[in-house]
Design a protein around this motif. Structure first.
Motif, PDB file in Angstrom:
ATOM      1  N   TYR A 142     -15.324  -4.223   9.328  1.00 50.25           N
ATOM      2  CA  TYR A 142     -13.915  -4.304  10.038  1.00 50.25           C
ATOM      3  C   TYR A 142     -13.441  -3.127  10.489  1.00 50.25           C
ATOM      4  CZ  TYR A 142     -13.212  -8.584   7.273  1.00 50.25           C
ATOM      5  OH  TYR A 142     -13.528  -9.916   6.875  1.00 50.25           O
ATOM      6  N   TYR A 171      -5.181  -4.517  13.156  1.00 50.80           N
ATOM      7  CA  TYR A 171      -6.739  -5.093  13.300  1.00 50.80           C
ATOM      8  C   TYR A 171      -7.218  -4.882  14.806  1.00 50.80           C
ATOM      9  CZ  TYR A 171     -10.083  -8.788  13.682  1.00 50.80           C
ATOM     10  OH  TYR A 171     -11.298  -9.393  14.012  1.00 50.80           O
ATOM     11  N   TYR A 181     -10.009  -1.183  11.928  1.00 49.43           N
ATOM     12  CA  TYR A 181      -8.482  -1.315  12.191  1.00 49.43           C
ATOM     13  C   TYR A 181      -8.208   0.352  12.612  1.00 49.43           C
ATOM     14  CZ  TYR A 181      -7.317  -5.261   9.206  1.00 49.43           C
ATOM     15  OH  TYR A 181      -7.198  -6.488   8.580  1.00 49.43           O
ATOM     16  N   TYR A 221     -10.187   3.260  11.184  1.00 56.00           N
ATOM     17  CA  TYR A 221     -10.758   2.938   9.933  1.00 56.00           C
ATOM     18  C   TYR A 221     -11.797   1.835  10.253  1.00 56.00           C
ATOM     19  CZ  TYR A 221      -6.453   4.933   8.037  1.00 56.00           C
ATOM     20  OH  TYR A 221      -5.440   5.623   7.975  1.00 56.00           O
ATOM     21  N   GLN A 255      -4.572   3.096  13.155  1.00 58.52           N
ATOM     22  CA  GLN A 255      -3.192   3.293  12.669  1.00 58.52           C
ATOM     23  C   GLN A 255      -2.617   4.555  13.749  1.00 58.52           C
ATOM     24  OE1 GLN A 255      -2.691   4.875   8.739  1.00 58.52           O
ATOM     25  NE2 GLN A 255      -0.385   4.337   8.388  1.00 58.52           N
ATOM     26  N   TYR A 297       0.821  -1.244  -0.048  1.00 58.01           N
ATOM     27  CA  TYR A 297       0.083   0.028   0.034  1.00 58.01           C
ATOM     28  C   TYR A 297       0.879   1.239  -0.133  1.00 58.01           C
ATOM     29  CZ  TYR A 297      -4.219  -2.833   1.354  1.00 58.01           C
ATOM     30  OH  TYR A 297      -5.321  -3.460   1.398  1.00 58.01           O
ATOM     31  N   LEU A 339       3.436   0.689   2.763  1.00 56.89           N
ATOM     32  CA  LEU A 339       3.180  -0.225   3.913  1.00 56.89           C
ATOM     33  C   LEU A 339       2.847  -1.414   3.239  1.00 56.89           C
ATOM     34  CD1 LEU A 339       0.718   2.041   5.806  1.00 56.89           C
ATOM     35  CD2 LEU A 339       2.700   0.695   6.856  1.00 56.89           C
ATOM     36  N   PHE A 359       0.179  -5.844   9.384  1.00 54.71           N
ATOM     37  CA  PHE A 359       1.100  -4.749   8.599  1.00 54.71           C
ATOM     38  C   PHE A 359       2.373  -4.565   9.265  1.00 54.71           C
ATOM     39  CE2 PHE A 359      -1.713  -2.305   5.630  1.00 54.71           C
ATOM     40  CZ  PHE A 359      -2.895  -2.591   6.166  1.00 54.71           C
ATOM     41  N   GLY A 360       3.429  -4.341   8.418  1.00 58.79           N
ATOM     42  CA  GLY A 360       4.907  -3.779   8.702  1.00 58.79           C
ATOM     43  C   GLY A 360       4.754  -2.413   9.260  1.00 58.79           C
ATOM     44  N   SER A 361       5.883  -1.863   9.640  1.00 55.47           N
ATOM     45  CA  SER A 361       5.946  -0.557  10.346  1.00 55.47           C
ATOM     46  C   SER A 361       6.133   0.299   9.421  1.00 55.47           C
ATOM     47  CB  SER A 361       7.202  -0.612  11.402  1.00 55.47           C
ATOM     48  OG  SER A 361       8.239  -0.994  10.782  1.00 55.47           O
ATOM     49  N   ARG A 418     -16.332  -5.097   3.716  1.00 54.33           N
ATOM     50  CA  ARG A 418     -15.929  -6.158   2.930  1.00 54.33           C
ATOM     51  C   ARG A 418     -16.725  -7.536   2.968  1.00 54.33           C
ATOM     52  NH1 ARG A 418     -11.740  -6.272  -1.322  1.00 54.33           N
ATOM     53  NH2 ARG A 418     -11.882  -8.438  -1.901  1.00 54.33           N
ATOM     54  N   LEU A 465      -7.979  -4.682   1.437  1.00 53.08           N
ATOM     55  CA  LEU A 465      -9.039  -3.901   2.056  1.00 53.08           C
ATOM     56  C   LEU A 465      -8.872  -2.549   1.550  1.00 53.08           C
ATOM     57  CD1 LEU A 465      -9.058  -5.308   5.600  1.00 53.08           C
ATOM     58  CD2 LEU A 465     -10.749  -5.572   4.010  1.00 53.08           C
ATOM     59  N   THR A 466     -10.009  -1.841   1.225  1.00 50.86           N
ATOM     60  CA  THR A 466      -9.823  -0.205   0.958  1.00 50.86           C
ATOM     61  C   THR A 466      -9.833   0.509   1.979  1.00 50.86           C
ATOM     62  OG1 THR A 466     -10.838  -1.108  -1.038  1.00 50.86           O
ATOM     63  CG2 THR A 466     -10.882   1.676  -0.389  1.00 50.86           C
ATOM     64  N   PHE A 467      -8.667   1.335   2.356  1.00 49.02           N
ATOM     65  CA  PHE A 467      -8.755   2.171   3.569  1.00 49.02           C
ATOM     66  C   PHE A 467      -8.910   3.608   3.250  1.00 49.02           C
ATOM     67  CE2 PHE A 467      -6.765  -0.362   7.026  1.00 49.02           C
ATOM     68  CZ  PHE A 467      -6.387  -1.703   6.186  1.00 49.02           C
ATOM     69  N   GLY A 468     -10.061   4.429   3.745  1.00 48.39           N
ATOM     70  CA  GLY A 468     -10.459   5.528   3.677  1.00 48.39           C
ATOM     71  C   GLY A 468      -9.554   6.299   4.407  1.00 48.39           C
ATOM     72  N   LYS A 469     -10.044   7.688   4.704  1.00 44.37           N
ATOM     73  CA  LYS A 469      -9.498   8.497   5.465  1.00 44.37           C
ATOM     74  C   LYS A 469      -9.635   8.328   7.210  1.00 44.37           C
ATOM     75  CE  LYS A 469      -9.206  12.157   2.082  1.00 44.37           C
ATOM     76  NZ  LYS A 469      -9.592  13.785   1.968  1.00 44.37           N
ATOM     77  N   GLN A 472       3.281   4.459  11.801  1.00 43.23           N
ATOM     78  CA  GLN A 472       3.033   2.924  12.193  1.00 43.23           C
ATOM     79  C   GLN A 472       2.120   2.346  11.042  1.00 43.23           C
ATOM     80  OE1 GLN A 472       2.624   1.281  15.892  1.00 43.23           O
ATOM     81  NE2 GLN A 472       3.644   3.248  16.966  1.00 43.23           N
ATOM     82  N   GLY A 473       1.980   0.828  10.863  1.00 46.28           N
ATOM     83  CA  GLY A 473       1.196   0.362  10.013  1.00 46.28           C
ATOM     84  C   GLY A 473      -0.104  -0.011  10.735  1.00 46.28           C
ATOM     85  N   PRO A 474      -1.299  -0.068  10.073  1.00 51.75           N
ATOM     86  CA  PRO A 474      -2.616  -0.369  10.476  1.00 51.75           C
ATOM     87  C   PRO A 474      -2.384  -1.479  11.596  1.00 51.75           C
ATOM     88  CG  PRO A 474      -2.858   0.535   8.518  1.00 51.75           C
ATOM     89  CD  PRO A 474      -1.387   0.184   8.821  1.00 51.75           C
TER      90      PRO A 474
END
Lengths: 113, 113
Positions: B34, B46, B36, B87, B38, A35, A90, A104-106, B91, B101-105, B42-44
């Motif tokens: 779902y 779950y 998530y 987020y 962030q 991403y 990401l 996810f990674g960092s 889905r 997955l599609t992550f919006g704002k 960092q990465g998101p």
């Protein structure tokens, strides 16, 4: 510890240069994803792979390339064709392509010199 | 995938319950909700997911309305470490060919001391 590792954390690219971002996971996951995130925005999918030696383009694949020669590794190359590469990248993995619980990674912050 | 609508930002006092709303009025019968989060740079991560029943785990609770057109993520006792972008994603979780997955704002939740 099991997890997903991205390196480097910070990367700088010169004009006309290709750079490769590393993503390694030891979770035995089949699916892997890349991403891109721009400041204040959501995540946009670049490429994904559901199995070794196979991958598909996401929403913004132009200017990027990937390979999936090993289950554990999914490197992303940002080519010189990507004119606006500055972003936070990401990598994620999941048990399989049907499982939406992503790990996810960092992240790697890529900047252009 | 159904579209989701979340507030841009919210504040919550430390120690209080944080309730994050999400509207998904076009959700289909086989689509999951779902969540998530962030934390900056960092990465998101779950948090939780559900189909139609309320769900609870060690991180949060998910309340889905009976008509499934909206949901609320509840962090029961918010701490400063819960400050993050949250987020909400809708889905289909089954079937082959899932492309991530599609992550919006998302919603920027700020926990105030």
């Amino acid at each position: 510890d099991g997890g997903i590792t991205q390196s480097p954390k910070y990367l700088f690219r010169k004009e006309g240069q290709n750079v490769t971002l590393s993503c390694e996971q030891n979770l035995n996951h089949d699916a892997m994803y890349w991403y891109r995130q721009d400041p204040g925005q959501g995540l946009r999918l670049i490429y994904y792979s559901q199995i070794v030696n196979d991958f598909q383009k996401g929403d913004i694949a132009e200017g990027y390339s990937v390979s999936r020669e090993k289950k554990e590794s999914f490197p992303l190359t940002v080519t010189s064709a990507q004119k606006n590469p500055t972003a936070f990248y990401l990598c994620a993995s999941a048990w399989d392509g049907r499982n939406e619980k992503l790990f996810f990674g960092s992240g790697t912050q890529l900047s252009v010199l | 995938d159904a579209k989701t609508t979340q507030p841009t930002s919210m504040d919550c006092a430390e120690g209080r319950a944080a309730n994050l709303p999400c509207n998904h009025s076009t959700i289909s019968g086989n689509e999951y909700v779902y969540w998530y989060r962030q934390i900056h740079s960092q990465g998101p991560q779950y948090i939780i997911h559900g189909l139609k029943n309320n769900e609870t785990n060690e991180m949060a609770s998910l309340i889905i309305t009976e008509d499934r057109k909206s949901s609320t993520l509840i962090l029961p006792h918010a701490t400063l470490r819960d400050t993050a972008v949250y987020y909400c994603i809708v889905r289909v979780a089954s079937g082959g060919g899932a492309d991530g997955l599609t992550f919006g704002k998302g919603t920027h939740l700020i926990i105030q001391p």
